[in-house]
Motif scaffolding. Structure first.
Motif, PDB file in Angstrom:
ATOM      1  N   MET A 102       0.986  -1.296   0.616  1.00 49.21           N
ATOM      2  CA  MET A 102       0.271   0.377  -0.708  1.00 49.21           C
ATOM      3  C   MET A 102       1.132   1.201   0.200  1.00 49.21           C
ATOM      4  N   LEU A 103       2.141   1.140   1.055  1.00 53.12           N
ATOM      5  CA  LEU A 103       2.573   2.541   0.853  1.00 53.12           C
ATOM      6  C   LEU A 103       3.277   2.549  -0.749  1.00 53.12           C
ATOM      7  N   ASP A 104       3.793   1.410  -1.073  1.00 55.04           N
ATOM      8  CA  ASP A 104       4.336   1.365  -2.858  1.00 55.04           C
ATOM      9  C   ASP A 104       3.977   1.938  -3.757  1.00 55.04           C
ATOM     10  N   ALA A 105       2.373   2.094  -3.417  1.00 54.16           N
ATOM     11  CA  ALA A 105       1.716   2.342  -4.261  1.00 54.16           C
ATOM     12  C   ALA A 105       1.150   3.389  -4.228  1.00 54.16           C
ATOM     13  N   ALA A 106       0.749   4.251  -2.805  1.00 52.62           N
ATOM     14  CA  ALA A 106       1.139   5.418  -2.355  1.00 52.62           C
ATOM     15  C   ALA A 106       1.869   6.145  -3.064  1.00 52.62           C
ATOM     16  N   LYS A 107       2.943   6.014  -3.524  1.00 51.66           N
ATOM     17  CA  LYS A 107       3.931   7.183  -4.104  1.00 51.66           C
ATOM     18  C   LYS A 107       4.136   6.819  -5.213  1.00 51.66           C
ATOM     19  N   ASP A 108       3.247   5.761  -6.544  1.00 53.49           N
ATOM     20  CA  ASP A 108       2.727   5.698  -7.623  1.00 53.49           C
ATOM     21  C   ASP A 108       1.709   7.181  -7.712  1.00 53.49           C
ATOM     22  N   PHE A 109       0.693   6.618  -6.901  1.00 50.52           N
ATOM     23  CA  PHE A 109      -0.308   7.230  -7.316  1.00 50.52           C
ATOM     24  C   PHE A 109      -0.578   8.630  -7.148  1.00 50.52           C
ATOM     25  N   GLY A 110       0.423   9.328  -6.111  1.00 50.32           N
ATOM     26  CA  GLY A 110       0.346   9.958  -5.641  1.00 50.32           C
ATOM     27  C   GLY A 110       0.691  10.608  -3.495  1.00 50.32           C
ATOM     28  N   PRO A 111       1.426  10.437  -2.969  1.00 44.84           N
ATOM     29  CA  PRO A 111       0.729  10.758  -1.675  1.00 44.84           C
ATOM     30  C   PRO A 111       0.058  11.858  -2.103  1.00 44.84           C
ATOM     31  N   GLY A 112       0.240  13.130  -1.791  1.00 45.42           N
ATOM     32  CA  GLY A 112      -0.964  14.264  -2.212  1.00 45.42           C
ATOM     33  C   GLY A 112      -2.309  13.794  -2.332  1.00 45.42           C
ATOM     34  N   THR A 113      -2.782  12.823  -3.242  1.00 43.41           N
ATOM     35  CA  THR A 113      -4.430  12.485  -3.756  1.00 43.41           C
ATOM     36  C   THR A 113      -4.434  11.851  -2.767  1.00 43.41           C
ATOM     37  N   PRO A 114      -5.640  11.977  -2.242  1.00 38.12           N
ATOM     38  CA  PRO A 114      -6.999  11.884  -1.370  1.00 38.12           C
ATOM     39  C   PRO A 114      -7.208   9.938  -1.718  1.00 38.12           C
ATOM     40  N   TYR A 115      -6.744   9.267  -2.368  1.00 43.74           N
ATOM     41  CA  TYR A 115      -6.591   8.010  -2.486  1.00 43.74           C
ATOM     42  C   TYR A 115      -5.710   7.407  -1.473  1.00 43.74           C
ATOM     43  N   GLY A 116      -4.511   8.240  -1.972  1.00 43.59           N
ATOM     44  CA  GLY A 116      -2.411   8.044  -2.242  1.00 43.59           C
ATOM     45  C   GLY A 116      -2.427   8.228  -0.860  1.00 43.59           C
ATOM     46  N   SER A 117      -3.113   9.390  -0.179  1.00 41.54           N
ATOM     47  CA  SER A 117      -3.226   9.980   1.308  1.00 41.54           C
ATOM     48  C   SER A 117      -3.614   8.813   2.373  1.00 41.54           C
ATOM     49  N   THR A 118      -4.551   8.124   1.705  1.00 36.55           N
ATOM     50  CA  THR A 118      -5.784   7.177   2.491  1.00 36.55           C
ATOM     51  C   THR A 118      -4.471   5.638   2.071  1.00 36.55           C
ATOM     52  N   LEU A 119      -3.583   5.409   1.202  1.00 37.52           N
ATOM     53  CA  LEU A 119      -3.159   4.391   1.133  1.00 37.52           C
ATOM     54  C   LEU A 119      -1.864   4.534   1.825  1.00 37.52           C
ATOM     55  N   ILE A 120      -1.880   6.001   2.152  1.00 39.41           N
ATOM     56  CA  ILE A 120      -0.419   5.577   3.257  1.00 39.41           C
ATOM     57  C   ILE A 120      -1.011   5.086   4.354  1.00 39.41           C
ATOM     58  N   THR A 121      -2.011   5.632   5.129  1.00 40.66           N
ATOM     59  CA  THR A 121      -2.152   5.925   6.689  1.00 40.66           C
ATOM     60  C   THR A 121      -2.397   4.486   6.488  1.00 40.66           C
ATOM     61  N   VAL A 122      -4.260   3.333   6.293  1.00 39.68           N
ATOM     62  CA  VAL A 122      -4.726   2.071   6.127  1.00 39.68           C
ATOM     63  C   VAL A 122      -2.994   1.309   6.021  1.00 39.68           C
ATOM     64  N   GLY A 123      -1.999   1.670   5.305  1.00 35.31           N
ATOM     65  CA  GLY A 123      -0.531   0.519   5.042  1.00 35.31           C
ATOM     66  C   GLY A 123      -0.438   0.580   6.037  1.00 35.31           C
ATOM     67  N   GLU A 124       0.491   1.768   7.307  1.00 35.53           N
ATOM     68  CA  GLU A 124       0.699   1.956   7.732  1.00 35.53           C
ATOM     69  C   GLU A 124      -0.272   1.335   9.103  1.00 35.53           C
ATOM     70  N   TYR A 125      -1.157   1.034   8.971  1.00 35.60           N
ATOM     71  CA  TYR A 125      -2.139   0.387  10.176  1.00 35.60           C
ATOM     72  C   TYR A 125      -1.451  -1.393   9.656  1.00 35.60           C
ATOM     73  N   GLN A 126      -1.747  -1.407   8.525  1.00 33.85           N
ATOM     74  CA  GLN A 126      -1.956  -2.688   8.341  1.00 33.85           C
ATOM     75  C   GLN A 126      -0.407  -3.646   8.853  1.00 33.85           C
ATOM     76  N   SER A 127       1.101  -2.673   8.376  1.00 27.72           N
ATOM     77  CA  SER A 127       2.052  -3.405   8.981  1.00 27.72           C
ATOM     78  C   SER A 127       2.117  -3.212  10.817  1.00 27.72           C
ATOM     79  N   ARG A 128       1.514  -2.578  11.209  1.00 26.38           N
ATOM     80  CA  ARG A 128       1.294  -2.036  12.887  1.00 26.38           C
ATOM     81  C   ARG A 128       0.210  -3.796  12.725  1.00 26.38           C
ATOM     82  N   LEU A 129      -0.320  -3.952  12.956  1.00 27.29           N
ATOM     83  CA  LEU A 129      -0.929  -4.933  12.871  1.00 27.29           C
ATOM     84  C   LEU A 129       0.035  -6.087  12.404  1.00 27.29           C
ATOM     85  N   GLY A 130       0.271  -6.471  11.142  1.00 32.23           N
ATOM     86  CA  GLY A 130       1.059  -7.829  10.714  1.00 32.23           C
ATOM     87  C   GLY A 130       2.451  -7.359  12.153  1.00 32.23           C
TER      88      GLY A 130
END
Length: 375
Positions: A102-130
């Motif tokens: 998710m974090l890698d995808a956010a870099k390609d989609f653009g971390p400033g876009t709504p989808y990219g910023s949401t991917l960053i947030t969800v990806g960080e929490y998925q890493s915490r869960l893992g």
């Protein structure tokens, strides 16, 4: 090839003799020394412990690692590390891997876009869960799986070895008893009795050794009980962490603007709940729908739509097939019978879940969900 032919022949003879002895015992034609009741109970308890410990161990492995043969080759890797007596390295969990994607995808989609910023947030929490999952797996393996494995591969093998030796001593004792009975001459009988005494002593000694080992099963239960408590504690900690992370993630996501709602029609973005009963629904539009005054419709500012005063529009009427029976709740509604055909149309200001239905001279509101529009 160096081997002792005499010993091999002797072992083969012993094996054959014991096979015959087992057969005779099953048929009841040979004497069998029975173990005392206490030892028999200990053996039964030990077998039960071994069987259930093995099942619990295997199923716990499945729980902690449901896909042993996956693309990472996890179980095969663990096997080699165990054989080499080396520590198994920490392995990336599926949650951590998903978070990284998710974090890698956010870099390609653009971390400033709504989808990219949401991917960053969800990806960080998925890493915490893992990470929480990895910690849970490691703790469970050390505190629960390892003690069970040590029992099955250590203590139980020792118990099984001593039990086999006890069985051999019993067979030797029974053979000596049979020789004493068969001996006719005094000299042969004396020799057989001497062998019997030696066999009895060895049997009693081995029975005592086996009994002590089997009584140690109680200590095994106490140890496994402690391990079970630690396993449950690790589970509780893991699920509590997951619950906390998901609550934090939901709070984070609630702060983001509802960007996907901008694609909707502004005039219809607000929706109204479906009516439970037509008797409670006003004929005029709810606050979330625009209402207008149309000639031919008698309306009051706060009153319900009066169906008898509604005039059929010149266009927009359609045929509809009734799917289910429907009983009118009040005089503004039209009762329906399954499979009949009626004419329906809508009028401005009417709830979208309802239509005006006509059958001959009868007119009333009908629910859309009970109809199949034909034309």
């Amino acid at each position: 090839m160096d081997f002792n032919l005499k010993k091999l022949t002797s072992d083969a003879g012993v094996f054959f003799t014991r096979a015959v002895q087992f057969t005779e015992e099953k048929l009841g034609s040979a004497e069998k020394t029975e173990l005392d009741a206490h030892l028999e109970n200990l053996i039964a308890r030990a077998d039960c412990t071994k069987n259930w410990t093995e099942k619990i161990f295997r199923q716990t492995e499945v729980l902690l690692q449901p896909n042993p043969i996956d693309h990472t080759g996890a179980r095969i890797e663990e096997f080699f590390y165990e054989k080499l007596d080396k520590k198994i390295p920490s392995r990336t969990t599926n949650g951590e891997l998903l978070g990284q994607y998710m974090l890698d995808a956010a870099k390609d989609f653009g971390p400033g876009t709504p989808y990219g910023s949401t991917l960053i947030t969800v990806g960080e929490y998925q890493s915490r869960l893992g990470g929480a999952e990895r910690e849970f797996l490691q703790t469970s393996a050390i505190n629960f799986l390892t003690p069970l494995r040590n029992f099955l591969e250590g203590d139980w093998r020792t118990i099984s070895k001593e039990r086999r030796l006890l069985e051999n001593r019993r067979l030797d004792l029974d053979i000596c008893k049979a020789r004493v009975k068969k001996a006719k001459q005094a000299e042969a009988k004396a020799a057989a009795e001497q062998e019997l005494r030696v066999a009895q002593t060895e049997f009693d000694r081995q029975a005592e050794v086996t009994r002590l080992l089997l009584e140690g099963i109680s200590s095994t239960h106490v140890n496994h009980l402690r391990c079970l408590h630690e396993f449950v504690e690790a589970q509780a900690t893991y699920y509590a962490q997951c619950h906390q992370y998901m609550q934090e993630l939901q709070k984070e996501l609630s702060r983001y603007p509802n960007s996907f709602a901008s694609n909707a029609n502004p005039s219809t973005s607000a929706t109204c709940p479906s009516p439970v009963s037509s008797a409670t629904l006003p004929g005029v539009s709810p606050p979330c729908l625009a209402s207008s005054s149309t000639p031919g419709i008698a309306q009051e500012p706060s009153g319900p739509l009066k169906i008898p005063d509604v005039q059929q529009p010149s266009t927009g009427h359609r045929k509809a097939k009734v799917l289910y029976d429907y009983d009118a709740h009040d005089t503004s509604e039209l009762s329906l019978l399954a499979d009949e055909l009626i004419t329906v149309y809508t009028v401005p200001g009417m709830d979208p879940d309802w239509l005006v239905g006509e059958r001959g001279n009868q007119k009333g509101k009908v629910p859309v969900t009970y109809l199949e529009l034909l034309s």
